[in-house]
Design a protein around this motif. Sequence first.
Motif, PDB file in Angstrom:
ATOM      1  N   VAL A   1       0.838  -1.204   0.000  1.00  0.00           N
ATOM      2  CA  VAL A   1       0.000   0.000   0.000  1.00  0.00           C
ATOM      3  C   VAL A   1       0.870   1.249   0.000  1.00  0.00           C
ATOM      4  O   VAL A   1       0.637   2.188  -0.766  1.00  0.00           O
ATOM      5  CB  VAL A   1      -0.953   0.023   1.222  1.00  0.00           C
ATOM      6  CG1 VAL A   1      -1.705   1.345   1.286  1.00  0.00           C
ATOM      7  CG2 VAL A   1      -1.946  -1.137   1.152  1.00  0.00           C
ATOM      8  N   ALA A   2       1.890   1.263   0.845  1.00  0.00           N
ATOM      9  CA  ALA A   2       2.773   2.428   0.955  1.00  0.00           C
ATOM     10  C   ALA A   2       3.491   2.709  -0.362  1.00  0.00           C
ATOM     11  O   ALA A   2       3.627   3.870  -0.772  1.00  0.00           O
ATOM     12  CB  ALA A   2       3.779   2.208   2.076  1.00  0.00           C
ATOM     13  N   GLU A   3       3.941   1.652  -1.017  1.00  0.00           N
ATOM     14  CA  GLU A   3       4.644   1.825  -2.289  1.00  0.00           C
ATOM     15  C   GLU A   3       3.746   2.473  -3.329  1.00  0.00           C
ATOM     16  O   GLU A   3       4.170   3.353  -4.079  1.00  0.00           O
ATOM     17  CB  GLU A   3       5.156   0.479  -2.806  1.00  0.00           C
ATOM     18  CG  GLU A   3       5.978   0.599  -4.078  1.00  0.00           C
ATOM     19  CD  GLU A   3       6.535  -0.735  -4.556  1.00  0.00           C
ATOM     20  OE1 GLU A   3       7.176  -0.748  -5.618  1.00  0.00           O
ATOM     21  OE2 GLU A   3       6.325  -1.749  -3.870  1.00  0.00           O
TER      22      GLU A   3
ATOM     23  N   LEU B   1      -6.211   0.420  -0.357  1.00  0.00           N
ATOM     24  CA  LEU B   1      -6.568  -0.863   0.244  1.00  0.00           C
ATOM     25  C   LEU B   1      -7.829  -1.433  -0.402  1.00  0.00           C
ATOM     26  O   LEU B   1      -7.894  -2.639  -0.711  1.00  0.00           O
ATOM     27  CB  LEU B   1      -6.781  -0.692   1.749  1.00  0.00           C
ATOM     28  CG  LEU B   1      -6.964  -1.969   2.575  1.00  0.00           C
ATOM     29  CD1 LEU B   1      -5.731  -2.858   2.489  1.00  0.00           C
ATOM     30  CD2 LEU B   1      -7.251  -1.616   4.028  1.00  0.00           C
ATOM     31  N   LYS B   2      -8.819  -0.597  -0.642  1.00  0.00           N
ATOM     32  CA  LYS B   2     -10.056  -1.045  -1.305  1.00  0.00           C
ATOM     33  C   LYS B   2      -9.751  -1.590  -2.695  1.00  0.00           C
ATOM     34  O   LYS B   2     -10.299  -2.614  -3.115  1.00  0.00           O
ATOM     35  CB  LYS B   2     -11.054   0.120  -1.409  1.00  0.00           C
ATOM     36  CG  LYS B   2     -11.743   0.480  -0.104  1.00  0.00           C
ATOM     37  CD  LYS B   2     -12.703   1.656  -0.323  1.00  0.00           C
ATOM     38  CE  LYS B   2     -13.426   2.033   0.953  1.00  0.00           C
ATOM     39  NZ  LYS B   2     -14.310   3.210   0.769  1.00  0.00           N
ATOM     40  N   GLU B   3      -8.890  -0.878  -3.421  1.00  0.00           N
ATOM     41  CA  GLU B   3      -8.521  -1.321  -4.768  1.00  0.00           C
ATOM     42  C   GLU B   3      -7.839  -2.683  -4.722  1.00  0.00           C
ATOM     43  O   GLU B   3      -8.116  -3.562  -5.549  1.00  0.00           O
ATOM     44  CB  GLU B   3      -7.590  -0.293  -5.417  1.00  0.00           C
ATOM     45  CG  GLU B   3      -8.265   1.035  -5.732  1.00  0.00           C
ATOM     46  CD  GLU B   3      -7.271   2.097  -6.201  1.00  0.00           C
ATOM     47  OE1 GLU B   3      -6.043   1.820  -6.165  1.00  0.00           O
ATOM     48  OE2 GLU B   3      -7.715   3.195  -6.581  1.00  0.00           O
TER      49      GLU B   3
ATOM     50  N   THR C   1      -5.490   8.035   6.614  1.00  0.00           N
ATOM     51  CA  THR C   1      -6.632   7.114   6.632  1.00  0.00           C
ATOM     52  C   THR C   1      -7.288   7.042   5.262  1.00  0.00           C
ATOM     53  O   THR C   1      -7.506   5.958   4.711  1.00  0.00           O
ATOM     54  CB  THR C   1      -7.678   7.559   7.679  1.00  0.00           C
ATOM     55  OG1 THR C   1      -7.034   7.757   8.929  1.00  0.00           O
ATOM     56  CG2 THR C   1      -8.763   6.500   7.826  1.00  0.00           C
ATOM     57  N   GLU C   2      -7.592   8.189   4.688  1.00  0.00           N
ATOM     58  CA  GLU C   2      -8.241   8.224   3.382  1.00  0.00           C
ATOM     59  C   GLU C   2      -7.317   7.713   2.293  1.00  0.00           C
ATOM     60  O   GLU C   2      -7.733   6.958   1.400  1.00  0.00           O
ATOM     61  CB  GLU C   2      -8.685   9.655   3.065  1.00  0.00           C
ATOM     62  CG  GLU C   2      -9.472   9.774   1.764  1.00  0.00           C
ATOM     63  CD  GLU C   2      -9.966  11.187   1.497  1.00  0.00           C
ATOM     64  OE1 GLU C   2     -10.475  11.430   0.378  1.00  0.00           O
ATOM     65  OE2 GLU C   2      -9.851  12.033   2.398  1.00  0.00           O
ATOM     66  N   GLU C   3      -6.040   8.097   2.359  1.00  0.00           N
ATOM     67  CA  GLU C   3      -5.080   7.668   1.344  1.00  0.00           C
ATOM     68  C   GLU C   3      -4.927   6.142   1.334  1.00  0.00           C
ATOM     69  O   GLU C   3      -5.011   5.497   0.287  1.00  0.00           O
ATOM     70  CB  GLU C   3      -3.712   8.304   1.615  1.00  0.00           C
ATOM     71  CG  GLU C   3      -3.659   9.804   1.385  1.00  0.00           C
ATOM     72  CD  GLU C   3      -2.269  10.360   1.660  1.00  0.00           C
ATOM     73  OE1 GLU C   3      -1.344   9.557   1.906  1.00  0.00           O
ATOM     74  OE2 GLU C   3      -2.108  11.591   1.639  1.00  0.00           O
ATOM     75  N   PHE C   4      -4.686   5.579   2.512  1.00  0.00           N
ATOM     76  CA  PHE C   4      -4.507   4.127   2.625  1.00  0.00           C
ATOM     77  C   PHE C   4      -5.790   3.395   2.259  1.00  0.00           C
ATOM     78  O   PHE C   4      -5.761   2.346   1.613  1.00  0.00           O
ATOM     79  CB  PHE C   4      -4.082   3.757   4.049  1.00  0.00           C
ATOM     80  CG  PHE C   4      -2.597   3.704   4.243  1.00  0.00           C
ATOM     81  CD1 PHE C   4      -1.959   2.527   4.604  1.00  0.00           C
ATOM     82  CD2 PHE C   4      -1.818   4.846   4.064  1.00  0.00           C
ATOM     83  CE1 PHE C   4      -0.586   2.483   4.791  1.00  0.00           C
ATOM     84  CE2 PHE C   4      -0.444   4.815   4.256  1.00  0.00           C
ATOM     85  CZ  PHE C   4       0.175   3.628   4.626  1.00  0.00           C
ATOM     86  N   ASN C   5      -6.931   3.939   2.703  1.00  0.00           N
ATOM     87  CA  ASN C   5      -8.203   3.261   2.477  1.00  0.00           C
ATOM     88  C   ASN C   5      -8.513   3.123   0.994  1.00  0.00           C
ATOM     89  O   ASN C   5      -9.019   2.090   0.550  1.00  0.00           O
ATOM     90  CB  ASN C   5      -9.326   4.025   3.183  1.00  0.00           C
ATOM     91  CG  ASN C   5     -10.358   3.105   3.786  1.00  0.00           C
ATOM     92  OD1 ASN C   5     -10.064   1.947   4.101  1.00  0.00           O
ATOM     93  ND2 ASN C   5     -11.560   3.592   3.948  1.00  0.00           N
TER      94      ASN C   5
END
Length: 260
Positions: A75-77, A242-244, A235-239
Motif C-alpha cells: 500500500v505504501a509503495e 486498500l479497497k482497490e 486514513t483516506e489515502e490508505f483506504n
Amino acid sequence: MKKIFSYFFVSILLIGLLSACGTSDKDSTNGSGDNKSDKKVLTMGTSADYAPFEYIDTAKGDEIIGVDADIAKAVAEKLGYEVRFQDMDFGGLIQSLQSGQVDFVMSAMSATDERKKSVDFSETYYTSKHIIVSKKGSGIKSVNDLSGKKVGVQLGSIQEEKAKELAKEVNMTVENRNRIPEIIQEIKAGRFDAAVIEDTVAKGYLDNNPDLEGFTIEDADGGYAIAFPKDSKLTEEFNKVLKEMIDNGEIDAIIKKWFE
C-alpha cells in the motif's frame, strides 16, 4: 604600478574562482538531493509475535515479515511512501498512535467500537475466528469446560475482550501476557489451563506443538484493519488503495502466500 595591477588582477581572479566554487557546491548539493529518494518514511507500529501476520524468523534474520508487513509495504509503495517497522507490545500500540510515536498500526488489530473512540480505522482486510488452546488431554472441549479454569490472553487484544465476555457466562479467571509465546509457555508449564488465541496464529502453534490441542469459537468479533491517529490524512489515502487491492485480489494473494 605593475605590481599593484598584478595584485588587483590576481584578487579579481581569486574572487571569481571562489564564486565559481561556491556555485558548484550549491549545484552539487541540489543535484545530490534530487538523486536521493523523495519518498516520505512512515513508521508502522506492530507487535511482531503474531505469525503469520507479523513476526521475526530468527533463523533468517531480524526483519519483521508476514501478512501485515507485506500489505503495509504494498500500500505504501503505491502511495509513494516507504515503511519502517517499530516492534512493541500489543497493549501499547494505541497509545503509540496517540502520542505520535508511529504513523499507523498494523498488528492483526480488530476495529472494535471501543478502539474507534481513540483511533480511526481503514477497511477490514481480514476476518478471523478464535481458538481455545489447551494441553492435549486437558478435557477442555467446549466453552463450558473453562469453568473454574485460568485462561490466558494477549494484553490489549480482541481475544482479551472475548475472554472477558466468556467469563460472564462461565466461572473462569482471565490473565493477560504481553506476547503469545509467553502464553503458550504458561500453558505448557501448567500455570494456564487454556488460552484464547486468533485462529490462524493458534493453528501455527498447534501444528508445531503436538502436546497442544484446541477448538474454534465461531462467533469472532470484527476483522483486522489498519489503525491511524484521529483525523489523519493517511486514513483516506490508505483506504483508497486498500479497497482497490481488495477488489483486484492483491490482498487475497498476499494472505494466501502466508497461509499456504
